[in-house]
Motif scaffolding. Structure first.
Motif, PDB file in Angstrom:
ATOM      1  N   UNK A   1     -16.483 -65.913 151.698  1.00  0.00           N
ATOM      2  CA  UNK A   1     -15.964 -65.079 150.623  1.00  0.00           C
ATOM      3  C   UNK A   1     -16.467 -65.619 149.294  1.00  0.00           C
ATOM      4  N   UNK A   2     -16.903 -64.718 148.415  1.00  0.00           N
ATOM      5  CA  UNK A   2     -17.408 -65.127 147.112  1.00  0.00           C
ATOM      6  C   UNK A   2     -16.286 -65.596 146.187  1.00  0.00           C
ATOM      7  N   UNK A   3     -16.675 -66.369 145.179  1.00  0.00           N
ATOM      8  CA  UNK A   3     -15.779 -66.696 144.073  1.00  0.00           C
ATOM      9  C   UNK A   3     -15.623 -65.410 143.272  1.00  0.00           C
ATOM     10  N   UNK A   4     -14.392 -65.007 143.002  1.00  0.00           N
ATOM     11  CA  UNK A   4     -14.185 -63.727 142.327  1.00  0.00           C
ATOM     12  C   UNK A   4     -14.716 -63.729 140.897  1.00  0.00           C
ATOM     13  N   UNK A   5     -14.372 -64.751 140.143  1.00  0.00           N
ATOM     14  CA  UNK A   5     -14.833 -64.845 138.759  1.00  0.00           C
ATOM     15  C   UNK A   5     -15.325 -66.268 138.500  1.00  0.00           C
ATOM     16  N   UNK A   6     -16.549 -66.372 138.037  1.00  0.00           N
ATOM     17  CA  UNK A   6     -17.133 -67.654 137.650  1.00  0.00           C
ATOM     18  C   UNK A   6     -17.322 -67.614 136.140  1.00  0.00           C
ATOM     19  N   UNK A   7     -16.659 -68.539 135.443  1.00  0.00           N
ATOM     20  CA  UNK A   7     -16.699 -68.568 133.984  1.00  0.00           C
ATOM     21  C   UNK A   7     -17.455 -69.810 133.522  1.00  0.00           C
ATOM     22  N   UNK A   8     -18.385 -69.606 132.603  1.00  0.00           N
ATOM     23  CA  UNK A   8     -19.083 -70.721 131.972  1.00  0.00           C
ATOM     24  C   UNK A   8     -18.614 -70.837 130.535  1.00  0.00           C
ATOM     25  N   UNK A   9     -17.851 -71.873 130.249  1.00  0.00           N
ATOM     26  CA  UNK A   9     -17.498 -72.217 128.874  1.00  0.00           C
ATOM     27  C   UNK A   9     -18.428 -73.371 128.514  1.00  0.00           C
ATOM     28  N   UNK A  10     -19.709 -73.045 128.485  1.00  0.00           N
ATOM     29  CA  UNK A  10     -20.760 -74.045 128.315  1.00  0.00           C
ATOM     30  C   UNK A  10     -21.901 -73.437 127.508  1.00  0.00           C
ATOM     31  N   UNK A  11     -22.473 -74.222 126.657  1.00  0.00           N
ATOM     32  CA  UNK A  11     -23.600 -73.761 125.850  1.00  0.00           C
ATOM     33  C   UNK A  11     -24.741 -73.263 126.740  1.00  0.00           C
ATOM     34  N   UNK A  12     -25.384 -72.197 126.315  1.00  0.00           N
ATOM     35  CA  UNK A  12     -26.628 -71.684 126.890  1.00  0.00           C
ATOM     36  C   UNK A  12     -26.522 -71.248 128.352  1.00  0.00           C
ATOM     37  N   UNK A  13     -25.313 -70.972 128.836  1.00  0.00           N
ATOM     38  CA  UNK A  13     -25.153 -70.547 130.219  1.00  0.00           C
ATOM     39  C   UNK A  13     -24.936 -69.036 130.324  1.00  0.00           C
ATOM     40  N   UNK A  14     -25.188 -68.293 129.225  1.00  0.00           N
ATOM     41  CA  UNK A  14     -25.005 -66.849 129.209  1.00  0.00           C
ATOM     42  C   UNK A  14     -26.309 -66.124 129.540  1.00  0.00           C
ATOM     43  N   UNK A  15     -27.283 -66.811 130.054  1.00  0.00           N
ATOM     44  CA  UNK A  15     -28.615 -66.246 130.312  1.00  0.00           C
ATOM     45  C   UNK A  15     -28.634 -65.456 131.610  1.00  0.00           C
ATOM     46  N   UNK A  16     -29.402 -64.379 131.595  1.00  0.00           N
ATOM     47  CA  UNK A  16     -29.511 -63.545 132.790  1.00  0.00           C
ATOM     48  C   UNK A  16     -30.095 -64.353 133.955  1.00  0.00           C
ATOM     49  N   UNK A  17     -30.933 -65.332 133.650  1.00  0.00           N
ATOM     50  CA  UNK A  17     -31.512 -66.164 134.710  1.00  0.00           C
ATOM     51  C   UNK A  17     -30.440 -66.979 135.430  1.00  0.00           C
ATOM     52  N   UNK A  18     -29.424 -67.414 134.695  1.00  0.00           N
ATOM     53  CA  UNK A  18     -28.313 -68.152 135.314  1.00  0.00           C
ATOM     54  C   UNK A  18     -27.543 -67.215 136.242  1.00  0.00           C
ATOM     55  N   UNK A  19     -27.259 -66.015 135.750  1.00  0.00           N
ATOM     56  CA  UNK A  19     -26.548 -65.024 136.583  1.00  0.00           C
ATOM     57  C   UNK A  19     -27.341 -64.706 137.840  1.00  0.00           C
ATOM     58  N   UNK A  20     -28.644 -64.563 137.697  1.00  0.00           N
ATOM     59  CA  UNK A  20     -29.492 -64.260 138.857  1.00  0.00           C
ATOM     60  C   UNK A  20     -29.425 -65.400 139.876  1.00  0.00           C
ATOM     61  N   UNK A  21     -29.476 -66.619 139.388  1.00  0.00           N
ATOM     62  CA  UNK A  21     -29.431 -67.790 140.271  1.00  0.00           C
ATOM     63  C   UNK A  21     -28.121 -67.845 141.059  1.00  0.00           C
ATOM     64  N   UNK A  22     -27.033 -67.325 140.459  1.00  0.00           N
ATOM     65  CA  UNK A  22     -25.707 -67.430 141.064  1.00  0.00           C
ATOM     66  C   UNK A  22     -25.165 -66.094 141.561  1.00  0.00           C
ATOM     67  N   UNK A  23     -26.009 -65.098 141.659  1.00  0.00           N
ATOM     68  CA  UNK A  23     -25.568 -63.743 142.030  1.00  0.00           C
ATOM     69  C   UNK A  23     -24.918 -63.674 143.404  1.00  0.00           C
ATOM     70  N   UNK A  24     -25.262 -64.564 144.299  1.00  0.00           N
ATOM     71  CA  UNK A  24     -24.723 -64.521 145.660  1.00  0.00           C
ATOM     72  C   UNK A  24     -23.421 -65.301 145.818  1.00  0.00           C
TER      73      UNK A  24
END
Length: 137
Positions: free
Chosen positions: A102-125
């Motif tokens: 089962x996936x993590x429902x919500x993953x939150x980054x309260x971290x600098x520079x983690x709002x990039x689409x590449x980060x989301x792509x890396x963690x999409x699964x």
């Protein structure tokens, strides 16, 4: 970890003592501990620390305390140049999700520079929703 926010030690559930938060094994242990001891229908995970997103190695100098590039979760008690690579973060979360089936429902980054689409792509699964909170340094 506590159940009540009135005091830090008011109802201490478990003390992990000092851990190196940059180690993927620490995050894995924490996720499994929470999942085994506090089962729930939904899971929210917040990653809070400094991040360097997916900037290429050499973009930032390590002497400005950003640690390893392409990383997040800096632990200054473990050393000023230590952090968890995005690859290691992805591996730990993928393994956790596969164990739970089962996936993590919500993953939150309260971290600098983690709002990039590449980060989301890396963690999409690993997560249904990924939120990046913009931090201005």
């Amino acid at each position: 970890m506590t159940k009540d926010n009135r005091s830090f030690n008011y109802d201490l559930v478990y003390s992990f003592n000092e851990l190196d938060m940059t180690q993927s094994s620490t995050l894995e242990m924490f996720l499994l501990f929470c999942d085994n001891n506090f089962p729930s229908e939904n899971t929210v995970l917040t990653i809070w620390s400094h991040g360097t997103g997916v900037f290429p190695d050499g973009m930032f100098e390590n002497n400005i305390n950003l640690g390893v590039n392409k990383s997040v979760i800096h632990d200054y008690t473990a050393g000023y140049d230590k952090s968890m690579s995005i690859k290691d973060l992805s591996s730990v979360l993928t393994e956790f999700v596969n164990k739970r089936n089962k996936k993590i429902d919500i993953l939150i980054f309260d971290s600098c520079l983690m709002q990039m689409v590449e980060i989301c792509w890396e963690l999409k699964d690993v997560s249904n929703i990924i939120i990046g909170i913009l931090n201005i340094i």
